[in-house]
Design a protein around this motif. Structure first.
Motif, short mmCIF file in Angstrom:
data_model
loop_
_atom_site.label_atom_id
_atom_site.label_comp_id
_atom_site.label_asym_id
_atom_site.label_seq_id
_atom_site.Cartn_x
_atom_site.Cartn_y
_atom_site.Cartn_z
N LEU A 40 0.83 -1.20 0.00
CA LEU A 40 0.00 0.00 0.00
C LEU A 40 0.87 1.26 0.00
O LEU A 40 2.07 1.21 0.32
CB LEU A 40 -0.93 -0.01 1.21
CG LEU A 40 -1.81 -1.27 1.38
CD1 LEU A 40 -2.71 -1.12 2.59
CD2 LEU A 40 -2.63 -1.54 0.13
N VAL A 41 0.26 2.39 -0.30
CA VAL A 41 1.01 3.64 -0.36
C VAL A 41 1.56 4.05 1.01
O VAL A 41 2.54 4.80 1.09
CB VAL A 41 0.14 4.79 -0.92
CG1 VAL A 41 -0.16 4.57 -2.39
CG2 VAL A 41 -1.17 4.94 -0.12
N GLU A 59 2.54 -0.43 4.11
CA GLU A 59 2.12 -1.72 4.65
C GLU A 59 2.01 -2.76 3.53
O GLU A 59 1.72 -2.42 2.38
CB GLU A 59 0.78 -1.58 5.37
CG GLU A 59 0.83 -0.70 6.61
CD GLU A 59 -0.53 -0.49 7.24
OE1 GLU A 59 -0.58 0.02 8.37
OE2 GLU A 59 -1.56 -0.83 6.60
N VAL A 60 2.23 -4.03 3.89
CA VAL A 60 1.98 -5.14 2.97
C VAL A 60 0.65 -5.76 3.35
O VAL A 60 0.37 -5.99 4.53
CB VAL A 60 3.10 -6.19 3.05
CG1 VAL A 60 2.77 -7.40 2.19
CG2 VAL A 60 4.43 -5.58 2.60
N ALA A 61 -0.18 -6.01 2.36
CA ALA A 61 -1.54 -6.49 2.62
C ALA A 61 -1.87 -7.67 1.71
O ALA A 61 -1.25 -7.88 0.67
CB ALA A 61 -2.55 -5.36 2.40
N VAL A 62 -2.87 -8.45 2.14
CA VAL A 62 -3.39 -9.54 1.32
C VAL A 62 -4.77 -9.14 0.83
O VAL A 62 -5.59 -8.61 1.60
CB VAL A 62 -3.43 -10.87 2.11
CG1 VAL A 62 -4.35 -10.77 3.33
CG2 VAL A 62 -3.87 -12.03 1.21
N ASN A 117 -10.47 -0.55 2.00
CA ASN A 117 -10.89 -0.38 0.61
C ASN A 117 -9.80 0.37 -0.15
O ASN A 117 -9.55 1.55 0.11
CB ASN A 117 -12.21 0.38 0.55
CG ASN A 117 -12.78 0.46 -0.85
OD1 ASN A 117 -12.17 -0.02 -1.81
ND2 ASN A 117 -13.96 1.07 -0.97
N THR A 118 -9.14 -0.31 -1.11
CA THR A 118 -8.04 0.34 -1.82
C THR A 118 -8.52 1.38 -2.83
O THR A 118 -7.70 2.04 -3.47
CB THR A 118 -7.16 -0.70 -2.54
OG1 THR A 118 -7.97 -1.44 -3.48
CG2 THR A 118 -6.52 -1.66 -1.55
#
Length: 402
Positions: free
Chosen positions: A328-329, A332-335, A366-367
């Motif tokens: 993410l901007v 963070e690393v997300a699934v 919500n991206t």
């Protein structure tokens, strides 16, 4: 009484059998606990068309699937797994596990892998494949997001083997894309069946090739070239007579072959595209996996597929499908856990903070919102955090309904 032919070639001489062995007319040939004593004895079983009861046969098949699963999890060499004989023990749980159409995606993966590994030697393969097809549709209709999540996560787990996960994910991608394209149900049914069985002719070696440290050798290259025809032949030996399924399996690598059925052109092109997409997103020891967004974009814009079909697949699965990873901007690393309103805006759960520390609180983001926007895809091979699927499903329940 209904009997099932037993896989005589997979029985080890001197090893006690866990079932009564009968002739196809019901005559007792071997009692439970007795072994095959010689190769001549094995020939007699062939002559009498050796069978066992329906309940024992199904439980024995599940015991085989359980044994293979345990071997894979223990890191056994895949060639040893491929040579494994039928087990000499059936647990009570194996009888319970044979209830039709039960279990989740990993149970389905284990059952399908057993059929693919045994090929023409499997117990009652046609009926069991039909049950798997029905279960695929049932699970997919019940929760599409959880289905995609489970399969993309399984694709990243080499301990589960590759051939069955590839087949299930191809079937799901085909069904979702075919629905997006408006293909009618009768046209989608053989497409799912073909996706599950198109690599039947090389299933064991497909797992070996996925995990070997060197490029494929000449023998493997020949097998890859011939596997479509082998798969079709094996399906015919099972009793499959649907010309559409057989055509899709035979020509899934050559969708424009002049010998192929004209009515199957769209379905063949779709199966071919799904096969490429899933293969690109799976890692090999000789190369890294592509992220789903890279694989989809290369198919949509790289000239390897019809633009409309590639776009439909991107919309159906998403650029960042559930089970894949993103950065993410905010660092963070997300699934990804649920497809969003657009192909490039999934709902995600952060699993690693911007300080590189694991996060235990599962909150869906919500991206599509700028503060949670995706900066880049992340290859699953770099992820060291174990994602808890149960916690993911509970967190998804809090996503607002659109």
């Amino acid at each position: 009484m209904k009997y099932l032919p037993i896989p005589i070639a997979l029985l080890e001489v001197g090893k006690p059998l866990p079932v009564d062995v009968l002739s196809d007319s019901g005559q007792l040939l071997l009692r439970k606990g007795q072994p095959i004593v010689s190769e001549q004895h094995r020939d007699k079983l062939y002559a009498f068309k050796a069978c066992t009861s329906l309940g024992d046969g199904r439980a024995w098949q599940h015991a085989y699937e359980r044994m293979v699963h345990a071997m894979l999890l223990s890191g056994a060499d895949l060639r040893d797994v491929a040579r494994a004989s039928m087990p000499s023990e059936i647990l009570e749980s194996d009888y319970v596990a044979t209830e039709p159409h039960g279990g989740g995606w990993l149970d389905l993966q284990q059952a399908l892998r057993g059929i693919l590994y045994q090929g023409g030697l499997g117990l009652n393969p046609m009926e069991r494949l039909k049950g798997i097809e029905e279960r695929v549709l049932s699970l997919l209709q019940k929760d599409t997001e959880a289905s995609l999540f489970a399969l993309f996560q399984a694709l990243a787990d080499s301990s589960l083997g590759y051939c069955a996960t590839h087949a299930l994910l191809c079937a799901v991608v085909c069904e979702l894309t075919a629905t997006k394209l408006g293909l009618p149900g009768p046209q989608r049914k053989p497409l799912i069946a073909a996706a599950l069985t198109m690599n039947l002719g090389m299933a064991r070696e497909q797992d070996v090739m996925a995990r070997q440290d060197v490029p494929i050798n000449d023998w493997q290259r020949t097998l890859v070239a011939q596997h479509a025809a082998r798969s079709e032949e094996m399906l015919r030996s099972f009793g499959v007579d649907d010309p559409h399924q057989l055509d899709l399996v035979r020509w899934h690598h050559l969708p424009d072959a002049p010998q192929a059925l004209p009515a199957n052109q769209t379905s063949r092109a779709l199966l071919h595209l799904a096969d490429i997409f899933v293969a690109r997103t799976a890692a090999r020891r000789t190369r890294s996996a592509q992220s789903p967004v890279t694989a989809v974009k290369s198919m949509v814009f790289g000239g390897s597929a019809d633009l409309g079909m590639g776009s439909a697949m991107a919309q159906a699965v998403g650029f960042y499908p559930p089970g894949s990873y993103v950065k993410l901007v905010n660092g963070e690393v997300a699934v990804a856990v649920q497809r969003g309103e657009r192909a490039n805006t999934p709902w995600v759960i952060s699993i690693v903070g911007n300080d590189a520390m694991p996060l235990s609180l599962y909150q869906c983001k919500n991206t599509a919102e700028p503060r949670h926007a995706i900066a880049a895809a992340v290859n699953f091979e770099t992820i060291k955090v174990v994602v808890n699927a149960e916690k993911v499903n509970k967190a998804r329940e809090r996503i607002p309904k659109s």
